[in-house]
Design a protein around this motif. Structure first.
Motif, PDB file in Angstrom:
ATOM      1  N   ARG A 181       0.873  -1.039  -0.048  1.00 25.83           N
ATOM      2  CA  ARG A 181      -0.152   0.143  -0.051  1.00 25.83           C
ATOM      3  C   ARG A 181       0.911   1.261  -0.109  1.00 25.83           C
ATOM      4  NH1 ARG A 181      -5.454  -0.216   0.608  1.00 25.83           N
ATOM      5  NH2 ARG A 181      -6.387  -2.343   1.246  1.00 25.83           N
ATOM      6  N   LEU A 182       1.908   1.265   0.670  1.00 27.85           N
ATOM      7  CA  LEU A 182       2.857   2.363   0.856  1.00 27.85           C
ATOM      8  C   LEU A 182       3.549   2.618  -0.452  1.00 27.85           C
ATOM      9  CD1 LEU A 182       4.383   1.499   4.321  1.00 27.85           C
ATOM     10  CD2 LEU A 182       3.247   3.729   3.776  1.00 27.85           C
ATOM     11  N   ALA A 183       3.666   1.706  -1.298  1.00 28.38           N
ATOM     12  CA  ALA A 183       4.437   1.637  -2.940  1.00 28.38           C
ATOM     13  C   ALA A 183       3.116   2.263  -3.534  1.00 28.38           C
ATOM     14  CB  ALA A 183       5.044   0.409  -2.990  1.00 28.38           C
ATOM     15  N   ALA A 184       2.094   2.170  -3.462  1.00 27.40           N
ATOM     16  CA  ALA A 184       1.143   2.334  -4.471  1.00 27.40           C
ATOM     17  C   ALA A 184       0.695   3.894  -4.107  1.00 27.40           C
ATOM     18  CB  ALA A 184      -0.012   1.310  -4.173  1.00 27.40           C
ATOM     19  N   GLN A 185       0.786   4.590  -2.702  1.00 25.31           N
ATOM     20  CA  GLN A 185       0.316   5.675  -2.660  1.00 25.31           C
ATOM     21  C   GLN A 185       0.941   6.363  -1.380  1.00 25.31           C
ATOM     22  OE1 GLN A 185      -4.061   4.689  -1.417  1.00 25.31           O
ATOM     23  NE2 GLN A 185      -3.519   6.668  -0.485  1.00 25.31           N
ATOM     24  N   ALA A 186       0.845   7.665  -1.271  1.00 28.29           N
ATOM     25  CA  ALA A 186       1.642   8.314  -0.227  1.00 28.29           C
ATOM     26  C   ALA A 186       0.438   8.591   0.957  1.00 28.29           C
ATOM     27  CB  ALA A 186       2.055   9.889  -0.575  1.00 28.29           C
ATOM     28  N   PHE A 187       0.930   8.388   2.078  1.00 33.11           N
ATOM     29  CA  PHE A 187       0.066   8.558   3.245  1.00 33.11           C
ATOM     30  C   PHE A 187       0.867   9.414   4.205  1.00 33.11           C
ATOM     31  CE2 PHE A 187      -0.716   4.136   2.075  1.00 33.11           C
ATOM     32  CZ  PHE A 187      -2.224   4.063   2.123  1.00 33.11           C
ATOM     33  N   SER A 188      -0.099  10.334   4.930  1.00 35.69           N
ATOM     34  CA  SER A 188       0.466  11.244   5.940  1.00 35.69           C
ATOM     35  C   SER A 188       1.085  10.487   7.007  1.00 35.69           C
ATOM     36  CB  SER A 188      -0.666  12.400   6.104  1.00 35.69           C
ATOM     37  OG  SER A 188      -1.704  11.890   6.800  1.00 35.69           O
ATOM     38  N   MET A 189       0.166   9.442   7.493  1.00 36.32           N
ATOM     39  CA  MET A 189       0.579   8.775   8.703  1.00 36.32           C
ATOM     40  C   MET A 189       0.355   7.467   8.609  1.00 36.32           C
ATOM     41  SD  MET A 189      -0.914  11.276  12.110  1.00 36.32           S
ATOM     42  CE  MET A 189      -2.287  11.651  11.323  1.00 36.32           C
ATOM     43  N   VAL A 190       0.954   6.715   9.608  1.00 32.60           N
ATOM     44  CA  VAL A 190       0.884   5.252   9.637  1.00 32.60           C
ATOM     45  C   VAL A 190       0.670   4.879  11.010  1.00 32.60           C
ATOM     46  CG1 VAL A 190       1.745   2.919   9.198  1.00 32.60           C
ATOM     47  CG2 VAL A 190       2.124   4.564   7.621  1.00 32.60           C
ATOM     48  N   PHE A 191      -0.416   4.112  11.476  1.00 30.58           N
ATOM     49  CA  PHE A 191      -0.729   3.842  12.687  1.00 30.58           C
ATOM     50  C   PHE A 191      -0.218   2.147  12.670  1.00 30.58           C
ATOM     51  CE2 PHE A 191      -2.843   7.572  12.630  1.00 30.58           C
ATOM     52  CZ  PHE A 191      -2.936   8.045  13.892  1.00 30.58           C
ATOM     53  N   LEU A 192       0.684   1.771  13.554  1.00 26.53           N
ATOM     54  CA  LEU A 192       1.267   0.708  13.412  1.00 26.53           C
ATOM     55  C   LEU A 192       1.367  -0.117  14.805  1.00 26.53           C
ATOM     56  CD1 LEU A 192       3.174  -1.475  11.636  1.00 26.53           C
ATOM     57  CD2 LEU A 192       4.968  -0.034  11.943  1.00 26.53           C
ATOM     58  N   ASP A 193       0.873  -1.457  14.718  1.00 28.22           N
ATOM     59  CA  ASP A 193       0.904  -2.319  15.991  1.00 28.22           C
ATOM     60  C   ASP A 193       2.373  -2.925  15.921  1.00 28.22           C
ATOM     61  OD1 ASP A 193       0.167  -3.752  18.256  1.00 28.22           O
ATOM     62  OD2 ASP A 193      -0.643  -5.396  16.730  1.00 28.22           O
TER      63      ASP A 193
END
Length: 265
Positions: free
Chosen positions: A175-187
């Motif tokens: 998903r990160l390779a496909a588009q830019a995100f402002s934030m990632v919430f990660l367990d």
């Protein structure tokens, strides 16, 4: 009994002594800040889940007659055949909540209804909208627990973010390779079958610049690990914020405002 994805669920306590009921009732009242929250119901037939005394035969018979075995946490030495959640005495409320979360996760996994839109806000000025306007910011939530993932998704949606989800590290990287995100919430703990844990994934995200525009998003670690050494490991992995489960409302808002400085006013 509702089958919708919600933040609050009701539980009924069946067949317990006044002393046991009082202790469990007090715990549920004190735990209303967690997510998901379980509140005591007045009527068993209206409750989402049941907590039943496995050593009280009439109660066990009532649960079986009502076909509620899959919704019930049994406590005691004699759970009925077909029970899926069983605990022995002494009663430990935190263990009950853990079993309720597992029952809820099974229920969510069995739902056929769609998850709904990624973004449900429309009013200007929401936290997760660009420049306070109507355009939502994209964030990614990564967690192997369907319950934890869905509840954080709902809470972020309510604040104006367009929420995308991933349950494995590999899916998150795609998903990160496909588009830019402002934030990632990660367990941090992504399950025994995951190709990497959350700390390693955080390092990949922060140092790999894997987004299409060559940037790396801000990363919020969301985990049940709360010791100072755990926080140090998170900082060394490059995280921008650290939230401990269960996520409190004030802590979430504080982290969002810290990571969205223009909206901090």
């Amino acid at each position: 009994m509702s089958e919708r994805i919600a933040l609050r669920y009701t539980v009924a306590l069946l067949g317990f002594s006044d002393f046991e009921r009082s202790g469990m009732s007090s715990f549920f009242r004190l735990a209303e800040a967690r997510t998901p929250v379980y509140v005591e119901a007045t009527q068993a037939d209206e409750a989402d889940f049941l907590i039943a005394n496995a050593d009280h035969a009439p109660t066990v018979a009532s649960v079986r007659q009502g076909e509620r075995l899959l919704d019930t946490v049994f406590i005691g030495a004699h759970p009925p055949p077909g029970a899926v959640a069983c605990l022995h005495r002494p009663i430990e409320p935190t263990h009950i909540v853990r079993e309720l979360d597992l029952l809820l996760e099974q229920r969510l996994a069995s739902l056929d209804e769609p998850a709904g839109p990624d973004w449900v806000g429309s009013a200007p000025g929401l936290l997760g909208t660009a420049d306070g306007g109507p355009h939502p910011k994209d964030v990614l939530v990564v967690d192997d627990s369907r319950v934890a993932l869905r509840f954080l998704q709902v809470r972020l949606q309510q604040r104006g973010y367009r929420v995308h989800t991933a349950v494995t590290p590999d899916e998150a990287l795609e998903r990160l390779a496909a588009q830019a995100f402002s934030m990632v919430f990660l367990d941090v703990a992504l399950g025994p079958q995951a190709s990497m844990d959350g700390l390693t994934l955080c390092q990949r995200i922060k140092h790999g610049r894997s987004q299409p525009d060559g940037t790396s998003p801000m990363v919020v670690l969301v985990t049940g690990l709360s010791s100072s050494s755990d926080r140090v490991r998170g900082a060394l992995a490059g995280c921008d914020a650290y939230l401990t489960k269960p996520v409190m409302e004030d802590d979430l808002v504080q982290a969002l405002r810290m990571l969205d400085p223009p909206l901090a006013a």
